[in-house]
Motif scaffolding. Structure first.
Motif, PDB file in Angstrom:
ATOM      1  N   SER A  85      11.870   7.988  25.325  1.00 48.98           N
ATOM      2  CA  SER A  85      11.145   7.565  24.112  1.00 48.98           C
ATOM      3  C   SER A  85       9.643   7.438  24.339  1.00 48.98           C
ATOM      4  CB  SER A  85      11.713   6.250  23.579  1.00 48.98           C
ATOM      5  OG  SER A  85      11.577   5.220  24.539  1.00 48.98           O
TER       6      SER A  85
ATOM      7  N   GLU B 256      11.645   2.055  28.522  1.00 48.65           N
ATOM      8  CA  GLU B 256      12.182   2.871  27.432  1.00 48.65           C
ATOM      9  C   GLU B 256      13.559   2.319  27.076  1.00 48.65           C
ATOM     10  OE1 GLU B 256      10.533   7.337  28.131  1.00 48.65           O
ATOM     11  OE2 GLU B 256      12.057   6.658  29.566  1.00 48.65           O
ATOM     12  N   LEU B 257      13.745   1.933  25.833  1.00 53.99           N
ATOM     13  CA  LEU B 257      15.060   1.469  25.392  1.00 53.99           C
ATOM     14  C   LEU B 257      15.949   2.656  25.026  1.00 53.99           C
ATOM     15  CD1 LEU B 257      14.008  -1.583  23.200  1.00 53.99           C
ATOM     16  CD2 LEU B 257      14.781  -1.574  25.585  1.00 53.99           C
ATOM     17  N   THR B 258      15.297   3.752  24.682  1.00 57.92           N
ATOM     18  CA  THR B 258      15.971   5.010  24.403  1.00 57.92           C
ATOM     19  C   THR B 258      15.409   6.033  25.378  1.00 57.92           C
ATOM     20  OG1 THR B 258      16.109   4.417  22.069  1.00 57.92           O
ATOM     21  CG2 THR B 258      16.430   6.737  22.602  1.00 57.92           C
TER      22      THR B 258
ATOM     23  N   GLN C  54      12.282   1.438  20.292  1.00 61.20           N
ATOM     24  CA  GLN C  54      12.328   2.460  21.340  1.00 61.20           C
ATOM     25  C   GLN C  54      11.818   1.994  22.698  1.00 61.20           C
ATOM     26  OE1 GLN C  54      13.315   5.928  20.511  1.00 61.20           O
ATOM     27  NE2 GLN C  54      14.189   4.679  18.904  1.00 61.20           N
ATOM     28  N   SER C  55      10.904   1.009  22.703  1.00 62.99           N
ATOM     29  CA  SER C  55      10.268   0.613  23.965  1.00 62.99           C
ATOM     30  C   SER C  55       9.761  -0.816  23.888  1.00 62.99           C
ATOM     31  CB  SER C  55       9.112   1.560  24.297  1.00 62.99           C
ATOM     32  OG  SER C  55       8.099   1.479  23.308  1.00 62.99           O
TER      33      SER C  55
ATOM     34  N   LEU D 265      16.441  -7.296  25.156  1.00 65.74           N
ATOM     35  CA  LEU D 265      16.328  -5.836  25.260  1.00 65.74           C
ATOM     36  C   LEU D 265      17.503  -5.144  24.568  1.00 65.74           C
ATOM     37  CD1 LEU D 265      15.088  -5.448  28.960  1.00 65.74           C
ATOM     38  CD2 LEU D 265      13.723  -5.312  26.855  1.00 65.74           C
ATOM     39  N   LYS D 266      18.698  -5.687  24.750  1.00 66.42           N
ATOM     40  CA  LYS D 266      19.890  -5.122  24.094  1.00 66.42           C
ATOM     41  C   LYS D 266      19.754  -5.206  22.572  1.00 66.42           C
ATOM     42  CE  LYS D 266      24.942  -5.708  24.073  1.00 66.42           C
ATOM     43  NZ  LYS D 266      25.329  -6.199  22.763  1.00 66.42           N
TER      44      LYS D 266
ATOM     45  N   LYS E 258      17.156  -2.749  21.187  1.00 65.66           N
ATOM     46  CA  LYS E 258      17.707  -1.387  21.138  1.00 65.66           C
ATOM     47  C   LYS E 258      18.644  -1.246  19.938  1.00 65.66           C
ATOM     48  CE  LYS E 258      20.015   2.142  23.790  1.00 65.66           C
ATOM     49  NZ  LYS E 258      20.352   2.667  25.092  1.00 65.66           N
ATOM     50  N   GLU E 259      19.502  -2.247  19.711  1.00 69.16           N
ATOM     51  CA  GLU E 259      20.419  -2.215  18.563  1.00 69.16           C
ATOM     52  C   GLU E 259      19.666  -2.133  17.240  1.00 69.16           C
ATOM     53  OE1 GLU E 259      23.911  -4.954  20.666  1.00 69.16           O
ATOM     54  OE2 GLU E 259      22.659  -5.830  19.098  1.00 69.16           O
TER      55      GLU E 259
END
Length: 180
Positions: free
Chosen positions: A162, A157-159, A118-119, A109-110, A113-114
């Motif tokens: 989003s 949601e990673l952001t 977004q999801s 997940l990290k 996101k990097e």
């Protein structure tokens, strides 16, 4: 036990296949085809090499787990949004309940996101995935393309926000179609 998470290397493929087979061998809900799924995703346009990660036992230098996030879309009548599917995550049976799966999920997940994703969508255990922040996808009016209990089809949601204006049906890559 020290576990190191890293991106898979081409030379890891056979060991990953073995770990995935063993991880799902005694899982009641499994069709025992997850290792084929990994190989098919790896050969598809949905594959993101940076999001195919392995867990290495640093004492034995062996692969003890694997996770794969691949590209999917969420489609409605007027919008198509890119997302990721978390499938599968596999841990060798002798390493179950030792935090290896959690380390793999958190690292994936990290990393996603990097990379600007977004999801993430997951079809998984209703009591396991919420601890990583996954919630029922139906909260965003996101549906699976097949019948599945609401509580096991989840999104994260990673952001922030989003998925706020996203709704529709998840469109998995052809790699997820069942023939092996």
């Amino acid at each position: 036990m020290n576990i190191k998470i890293r991106q898979e290397h081409p030379s890891d493929c056979k060991k990953i296949e073995d770990v995935v087979k063993m991880a799902f061998l005694n899982v009641e809900q499994s069709d025992k085809q997850e290792h084929f799924l990994v190989n098919k995703i790896r050969e598809s346009v949905a594959f993101v090499s940076d999001l195919s990660l392995v867990a290495i036992n640093q004492e034995t230098d062996e692969i003890v787990g694997h996770i794969l996030l691949s590209k999917i879309t969420i489609v409605s009548s007027n919008l198509t949004v890119d997302s990721l599917a978390l499938a599968p995550v596999a841990v060798a049976p002798e390493y179950h309940k030792k935090g290896v799966g959690s380390q793999l999920i958190n690292a994936a997940l990290k990393r996603a996101k990097e990379l600007g994703f977004q999801s993430v969508i997951v079809l998984g255990h209703k009591d396991y995935y919420p601890k990583f922040g996954f919630k029922k996808a139906s909260l965003w009016n996101i549906k699976a393309p097949f019948e599945v209990p609401d509580e096991v089809f989840m999104a994260i949601e990673l952001t922030k926000d989003s998925l706020t204006n996203v709704q529709g049906t998840v469109n998995y890559s052809k790699a997820f179609m069942s023939e092996s």
